[in-house]
Design a protein around this motif. Structure first.
Motif, PDB file in Angstrom:
ATOM      1  N   ALA A 107     -26.292  20.562 -17.280  1.00 21.65           N
ATOM      2  CA  ALA A 107     -25.294  19.624 -16.769  1.00 21.65           C
ATOM      3  C   ALA A 107     -23.883  20.190 -16.938  1.00 21.65           C
ATOM      4  O   ALA A 107     -23.051  20.103 -16.029  1.00 21.65           O
ATOM      5  CB  ALA A 107     -25.425  18.276 -17.476  1.00 21.65           C
ATOM      6  N   ILE A 108     -23.627  20.786 -18.102  1.00 26.18           N
ATOM      7  CA  ILE A 108     -22.310  21.391 -18.361  1.00 26.18           C
ATOM      8  C   ILE A 108     -22.066  22.557 -17.411  1.00 26.18           C
ATOM      9  O   ILE A 108     -20.975  22.680 -16.828  1.00 26.18           O
ATOM     10  CB  ILE A 108     -22.193  21.834 -19.835  1.00 26.18           C
ATOM     11  CG1 ILE A 108     -22.138  20.607 -20.753  1.00 26.18           C
ATOM     12  CG2 ILE A 108     -20.971  22.731 -20.046  1.00 26.18           C
ATOM     13  CD1 ILE A 108     -22.291  20.932 -22.225  1.00 26.18           C
ATOM     14  N   LEU A 109     -23.062  23.400 -17.228  1.00 27.91           N
ATOM     15  CA  LEU A 109     -22.911  24.552 -16.321  1.00 27.91           C
ATOM     16  C   LEU A 109     -22.679  24.098 -14.884  1.00 27.91           C
ATOM     17  O   LEU A 109     -21.849  24.683 -14.167  1.00 27.91           O
ATOM     18  CB  LEU A 109     -24.129  25.465 -16.408  1.00 27.91           C
ATOM     19  CG  LEU A 109     -24.264  26.233 -17.724  1.00 27.91           C
ATOM     20  CD1 LEU A 109     -25.616  26.927 -17.798  1.00 27.91           C
ATOM     21  CD2 LEU A 109     -23.130  27.240 -17.858  1.00 27.91           C
ATOM     22  N   TYR A 110     -23.397  23.070 -14.454  1.00 28.87           N
ATOM     23  CA  TYR A 110     -23.193  22.524 -13.107  1.00 28.87           C
ATOM     24  C   TYR A 110     -21.744  22.024 -12.958  1.00 28.87           C
ATOM     25  O   TYR A 110     -21.062  22.347 -11.976  1.00 28.87           O
ATOM     26  CB  TYR A 110     -24.190  21.388 -12.833  1.00 28.87           C
ATOM     27  CG  TYR A 110     -23.776  20.503 -11.683  1.00 28.87           C
ATOM     28  CD1 TYR A 110     -23.828  20.956 -10.376  1.00 28.87           C
ATOM     29  CD2 TYR A 110     -23.292  19.215 -11.916  1.00 28.87           C
ATOM     30  CE1 TYR A 110     -23.423  20.148  -9.317  1.00 28.87           C
ATOM     31  CE2 TYR A 110     -22.886  18.398 -10.872  1.00 28.87           C
ATOM     32  CZ  TYR A 110     -22.952  18.865  -9.572  1.00 28.87           C
ATOM     33  OH  TYR A 110     -22.536  18.078  -8.543  1.00 28.87           O
ATOM     34  N   ALA A 111     -21.285  21.244 -13.931  1.00 34.84           N
ATOM     35  CA  ALA A 111     -19.934  20.689 -13.853  1.00 34.84           C
ATOM     36  C   ALA A 111     -18.886  21.794 -13.822  1.00 34.84           C
ATOM     37  O   ALA A 111     -17.944  21.744 -13.015  1.00 34.84           O
ATOM     38  CB  ALA A 111     -19.689  19.740 -15.032  1.00 34.84           C
ATOM     39  N   TRP A 112     -19.043  22.801 -14.670  1.00 36.69           N
ATOM     40  CA  TRP A 112     -18.073  23.901 -14.673  1.00 36.69           C
ATOM     41  C   TRP A 112     -18.101  24.660 -13.348  1.00 36.69           C
ATOM     42  O   TRP A 112     -17.049  25.103 -12.868  1.00 36.69           O
ATOM     43  CB  TRP A 112     -18.307  24.855 -15.839  1.00 36.69           C
ATOM     44  CG  TRP A 112     -17.613  24.428 -17.077  1.00 36.69           C
ATOM     45  CD1 TRP A 112     -18.184  24.151 -18.282  1.00 36.69           C
ATOM     46  CD2 TRP A 112     -16.211  24.220 -17.268  1.00 36.69           C
ATOM     47  NE1 TRP A 112     -17.226  23.768 -19.189  1.00 36.69           N
ATOM     48  CE2 TRP A 112     -16.011  23.810 -18.604  1.00 36.69           C
ATOM     49  CE3 TRP A 112     -15.098  24.321 -16.433  1.00 36.69           C
ATOM     50  CZ2 TRP A 112     -14.749  23.512 -19.107  1.00 36.69           C
ATOM     51  CZ3 TRP A 112     -13.837  24.018 -16.944  1.00 36.69           C
ATOM     52  CH2 TRP A 112     -13.676  23.632 -18.268  1.00 36.69           C
ATOM     53  N   SER A 113     -19.266  24.831 -12.750  1.00 39.45           N
ATOM     54  CA  SER A 113     -19.321  25.551 -11.467  1.00 39.45           C
ATOM     55  C   SER A 113     -18.556  24.782 -10.389  1.00 39.45           C
ATOM     56  O   SER A 113     -17.841  25.381  -9.581  1.00 39.45           O
ATOM     57  CB  SER A 113     -20.773  25.811 -11.053  1.00 39.45           C
ATOM     58  OG  SER A 113     -21.430  24.614 -10.717  1.00 39.45           O
ATOM     59  N   VAL A 114     -18.675  23.463 -10.387  1.00 37.35           N
ATOM     60  CA  VAL A 114     -17.943  22.646  -9.408  1.00 37.35           C
ATOM     61  C   VAL A 114     -16.441  22.709  -9.681  1.00 37.35           C
ATOM     62  O   VAL A 114     -15.640  22.933  -8.761  1.00 37.35           O
ATOM     63  CB  VAL A 114     -18.442  21.183  -9.445  1.00 37.35           C
ATOM     64  CG1 VAL A 114     -17.545  20.267  -8.628  1.00 37.35           C
ATOM     65  CG2 VAL A 114     -19.885  21.097  -8.958  1.00 37.35           C
ATOM     66  N   ILE A 115     -16.059  22.531 -10.936  1.00 35.13           N
ATOM     67  CA  ILE A 115     -14.626  22.502 -11.282  1.00 35.13           C
ATOM     68  C   ILE A 115     -13.972  23.862 -11.063  1.00 35.13           C
ATOM     69  O   ILE A 115     -12.902  23.957 -10.453  1.00 35.13           O
ATOM     70  CB  ILE A 115     -14.440  22.021 -12.739  1.00 35.13           C
ATOM     71  CG1 ILE A 115     -14.880  20.559 -12.872  1.00 35.13           C
ATOM     72  CG2 ILE A 115     -12.992  22.196 -13.195  1.00 35.13           C
ATOM     73  CD1 ILE A 115     -15.055  20.090 -14.300  1.00 35.13           C
ATOM     74  N   LEU A 116     -14.604  24.922 -11.550  1.00 35.19           N
ATOM     75  CA  LEU A 116     -14.000  26.253 -11.417  1.00 35.19           C
ATOM     76  C   LEU A 116     -13.972  26.739  -9.971  1.00 35.19           C
ATOM     77  O   LEU A 116     -12.991  27.376  -9.555  1.00 35.19           O
ATOM     78  CB  LEU A 116     -14.724  27.259 -12.305  1.00 35.19           C
ATOM     79  CG  LEU A 116     -14.459  27.099 -13.797  1.00 35.19           C
ATOM     80  CD1 LEU A 116     -15.328  28.054 -14.613  1.00 35.19           C
ATOM     81  CD2 LEU A 116     -12.986  27.305 -14.121  1.00 35.19           C
ATOM     82  N   SER A 117     -15.007  26.438  -9.205  1.00 39.80           N
ATOM     83  CA  SER A 117     -14.977  26.856  -7.801  1.00 39.80           C
ATOM     84  C   SER A 117     -13.888  26.101  -7.042  1.00 39.80           C
ATOM     85  O   SER A 117     -13.191  26.689  -6.201  1.00 39.80           O
ATOM     86  CB  SER A 117     -16.344  26.677  -7.136  1.00 39.80           C
ATOM     87  OG  SER A 117     -16.691  25.320  -7.055  1.00 39.80           O
ATOM     88  N   GLY A 118     -13.706  24.825  -7.365  1.00 39.69           N
ATOM     89  CA  GLY A 118     -12.627  24.056  -6.744  1.00 39.69           C
ATOM     90  C   GLY A 118     -11.251  24.565  -7.135  1.00 39.69           C
ATOM     91  O   GLY A 118     -10.356  24.684  -6.306  1.00 39.69           O
ATOM     92  N   ALA A 119     -11.094  24.905  -8.411  1.00 42.44           N
ATOM     93  CA  ALA A 119      -9.804  25.428  -8.894  1.00 42.44           C
ATOM     94  C   ALA A 119      -9.500  26.780  -8.258  1.00 42.44           C
ATOM     95  O   ALA A 119      -8.364  27.043  -7.869  1.00 42.44           O
ATOM     96  CB  ALA A 119      -9.812  25.527 -10.418  1.00 42.44           C
ATOM     97  N   LEU A 120     -10.507  27.629  -8.170  1.00 40.74           N
ATOM     98  CA  LEU A 120     -10.297  28.951  -7.564  1.00 40.74           C
ATOM     99  C   LEU A 120      -9.937  28.815  -6.098  1.00 40.74           C
ATOM    100  O   LEU A 120      -9.033  29.500  -5.616  1.00 40.74           O
ATOM    101  CB  LEU A 120     -11.543  29.809  -7.747  1.00 40.74           C
ATOM    102  CG  LEU A 120     -11.452  31.244  -7.234  1.00 40.74           C
ATOM    103  CD1 LEU A 120     -10.354  32.010  -7.973  1.00 40.74           C
ATOM    104  CD2 LEU A 120     -12.785  31.950  -7.374  1.00 40.74           C
TER     105      LEU A 120
END
Length: 144
Positions: A126-139
């Motif tokens: 769940a944490i990895l999924y959330a970080w992938s969404v947040i970091l891809s959006g930020a990038l």
């Protein structure tokens, strides 16, 4: 979900995790007192201490995620925000299980051990999924 709501949820959840961990740290002092030895019987304090530190670190992680969402004005999915919150609160639980004799870091043994290990895996994913969404959006926002 709007960026401000997502950031508020994550920062509030992170601050709550740190407050909870602070209370846990206070409770950990009780069995160390001359009058409180009976409260610590059958408990591995190193594992409780690991959970205590993990909740602090994951509280900080939630605050950082909220900060990224706010700074980059990300409209992240509701699922990503709640995945981060669930993962951050549930991820230290294997240490709690281990403090009471259940090795939640090995997917083996009886149903309680397997459920505890599954919870640890699910919270990490769940944490990895959330970080992938947040970091891809930020990038994407940063390079736009």
């Amino acid at each position: 979900m709007t960026s401000i709501l997502a950031a508020k949820l994550l920062v509030f959840s992170g601050a709550s995790a740190i407050a909870f961990s602070s209370l846990l740290g206070l409770a950990m002092l009780i069995p160390l007192q001359s009058w409180g030895h009976r409260f610590g019987k059958g408990m591995n304090f190193k594992q409780v201490g690991a959970a205590h530190l993990d909740w602090i670190m994951l509280g900080l992680m939630q605050g950082l995620a909220g900060g990224l969402i706010a700074l980059f004005s990300l409209d992240v999915t509701t699922a990503a925000v709640w995945a981060m919150i669930f993962g951050a609160w549930a991820n230290p639980l294997p240490y709690v299980f281990r403090a009471f004799g259940v090795n939640a870091f090995a997917f083996a043994g009886g149903p309680v051990q397997r459920a505890a290990a599954g919870l640890g895996l699910t919270s990490s994913l769940a944490i990895l999924y959330a970080w992938s969404v947040i970091l891809s959006g930020a990038l994407t926002a940063w390079t736009a």
